[in-house]
Design an enzyme around this catalytic site. Structure first.
Site, PDB file in Angstrom:
ATOM      1  N   MET A 192      10.795  -6.740   4.161  1.00 19.16           N
ATOM      2  CA  MET A 192      11.054  -7.322   5.477  1.00 19.16           C
ATOM      3  C   MET A 192      12.370  -8.098   5.532  1.00 19.16           C
ATOM      4  O   MET A 192      12.468  -9.140   6.174  1.00 19.16           O
ATOM      5  CB  MET A 192       9.871  -8.215   5.887  1.00 19.16           C
ATOM      6  CG  MET A 192       8.533  -7.490   5.883  1.00 19.16           C
ATOM      7  SD  MET A 192       8.530  -5.918   6.814  1.00 19.16           S
ATOM      8  CE  MET A 192       8.229  -6.573   8.458  1.00 19.16           C
TER       9      MET A 192
ATOM     10  N   HIS B  19       9.189   3.028   8.571  1.00 15.50           N
ATOM     11  CA  HIS B  19       8.993   2.127   9.712  1.00 15.50           C
ATOM     12  C   HIS B  19       7.793   2.626  10.511  1.00 15.50           C
ATOM     13  O   HIS B  19       7.678   3.834  10.742  1.00 15.50           O
ATOM     14  CB  HIS B  19      10.252   2.089  10.590  1.00 15.50           C
ATOM     15  CG  HIS B  19      10.121   1.145  11.741  1.00 15.50           C
ATOM     16  ND1 HIS B  19      10.195  -0.232  11.587  1.00 15.50           N
ATOM     17  CD2 HIS B  19       9.871   1.361  13.047  1.00 15.50           C
ATOM     18  CE1 HIS B  19      10.016  -0.813  12.763  1.00 15.50           C
ATOM     19  NE2 HIS B  19       9.807   0.139  13.668  1.00 15.50           N
TER      20      HIS B  19
ATOM     21  N   SER C  65       0.834  -1.213   0.000  1.00 13.55           N
ATOM     22  CA  SER C  65       0.000   0.000   0.000  1.00 13.55           C
ATOM     23  C   SER C  65       0.867   1.261   0.000  1.00 13.55           C
ATOM     24  O   SER C  65       0.493   2.263  -0.615  1.00 13.55           O
ATOM     25  CB  SER C  65      -0.976   0.001   1.180  1.00 13.55           C
ATOM     26  OG  SER C  65      -0.319   0.205   2.404  1.00 13.55           O
TER      27      SER C  65
HETATM   28  C1  GAR Z   1       3.995  -0.721   6.715  1.00  9.11           C
HETATM   29  O1  GAR Z   1       3.290  -0.450   7.902  1.00  9.11           O
HETATM   30  C2  GAR Z   1       5.466  -0.436   6.901  1.00  9.11           C
HETATM   31  O2  GAR Z   1       5.721   0.688   7.701  1.00  9.11           O
HETATM   32  C3  GAR Z   1       5.905  -1.694   7.585  1.00  9.11           C
HETATM   33  O3  GAR Z   1       5.236  -2.726   6.907  1.00  9.11           O
HETATM   34  C4  GAR Z   1       4.002  -2.225   6.411  1.00  9.11           C
HETATM   35  C5  GAR Z   1       3.920  -2.514   4.941  1.00  9.11           C
HETATM   36  O4  GAR Z   1       2.638  -2.212   4.446  1.00  9.11           O
HETATM   37  N1  GAR Z   1       7.330  -1.849   7.511  1.00  9.11           N
HETATM   38  C6  GAR Z   1       8.050  -2.445   8.464  1.00  9.11           C
HETATM   39  O5  GAR Z   1       7.563  -2.930   9.461  1.00  9.11           O
HETATM   40  C7  GAR Z   1       9.537  -2.483   8.190  1.00  9.11           C
HETATM   41  N2  GAR Z   1      10.249  -2.937   9.340  1.00  9.11           N
HETATM   42  P1  GAR Z   1       2.434  -2.063   2.875  1.00  9.11           P
HETATM   43  O6  GAR Z   1       3.037  -3.294   2.220  1.00  9.11           O
HETATM   44  O7  GAR Z   1       0.939  -2.025   2.722  1.00  9.11           O
HETATM   45  O8  GAR Z   1       3.093  -0.793   2.434  1.00  9.11           O
END
Ligand code: GAR
Length: 210
Positions: free
Chosen positions: A90, A109, A13
């Protein structure tokens, strides 16, 4: 316009919000490719639907962490990114990778760093009794979630919040913070210098439009 490669592992997203911003005519960057370490990441399908080239590098297809990263680096050389945006990626990048693109890798983050780096951040924020939470767009350095902050945005933690409730509320501000962070870096208004994010003053003529 700066060439951006976005890295996703999940739903993507944040990548979609970056892509939407990049589609605006005055935005200083374009997403030239989306990379993932998961062949079935939702973010890959979303990128394809927007006509953005995608590349999947499943870790299991490579004999070692080094070989996996080598393949990613080789494709990156072909894409020639000015900026790399980790968007829910990740996996930790090696020191060699980070050195190659020093000061040009951004991450988002979902906490107000330096608080709550790493995984399970929302549960830890709730357990610590935090009344605010938020997100951080930062330059990537070797320590996990340690690089200098570019943009932060805060939301309240409400009584009875579950980690999922808080994650959803933080995500809404991530979607504004990341495009802003990318814009600032792409325009050269913020850069990493001596391990810190520094705001670069506009040239004297810019404010007056002369
Ligand atoms: C987001 O909340 C991002 O900040 C987090 O993963 C999610 C991804 O959502 N990132 C971490 O935790 C990195 N350590 P998305 O795939 O919908 O953008």
């Amino acid at each position: 316009r700066k060439r951006v490669v976005a890295f996703v592992s999940g739903s993507g997203s944040n990548m979609v919000k970056l892509a939407d911003s990049c589609a605006q005519p005055d935005f200083p960057a374009e997403i030239v490719a989306v990379f993932s370490d998961k062949a079935d990441a939702g973010g890959l399908a979303k990128a394809q639907a927007r006509g953005i080239p995608t590349f999947a590098f499943a870790r299991k297809d490579f004999a070692s962490k080094e070989a996996h990263e080598e393949a990613i680096l080789a494709e990156l050389e072909r894409q020639r990114p000015d900026i790399i945006c980790l968007a829910g990626y990740m996996r930790l990048l090696s020191g060699r990778f980070i050195a190659r693109y020093e000061g040009r890798i951004l991450n988002i983050h979902p906490s107000l760093l330096p608080l709550f780096p790493g995984l399970d951040t929302h549960r830890r924020a709730i357990e610590a009794g935090m009344k605010i939470a938020g997100c951080t767009v930062h330059f990537v350095t070797e320590g996990m979630d340690e690089g200098p902050q570019i943009v932060q945005a805060a939301v309240p933690v409400l009584a009875g919040d579950t980690p999922a409730d808080l994650a959803a509320r933080v995500l809404t501000v991530e979607h504004r913070a990341y495009p802003l962070g990318l814009r600032l870096v792409a325009e050269g208004k913020v850069r990493m210098e001596g391990g810190r994010a520094v705001a670069v003053d506009a040239p004297a003529g810019e404010a007056t439009g002369s």
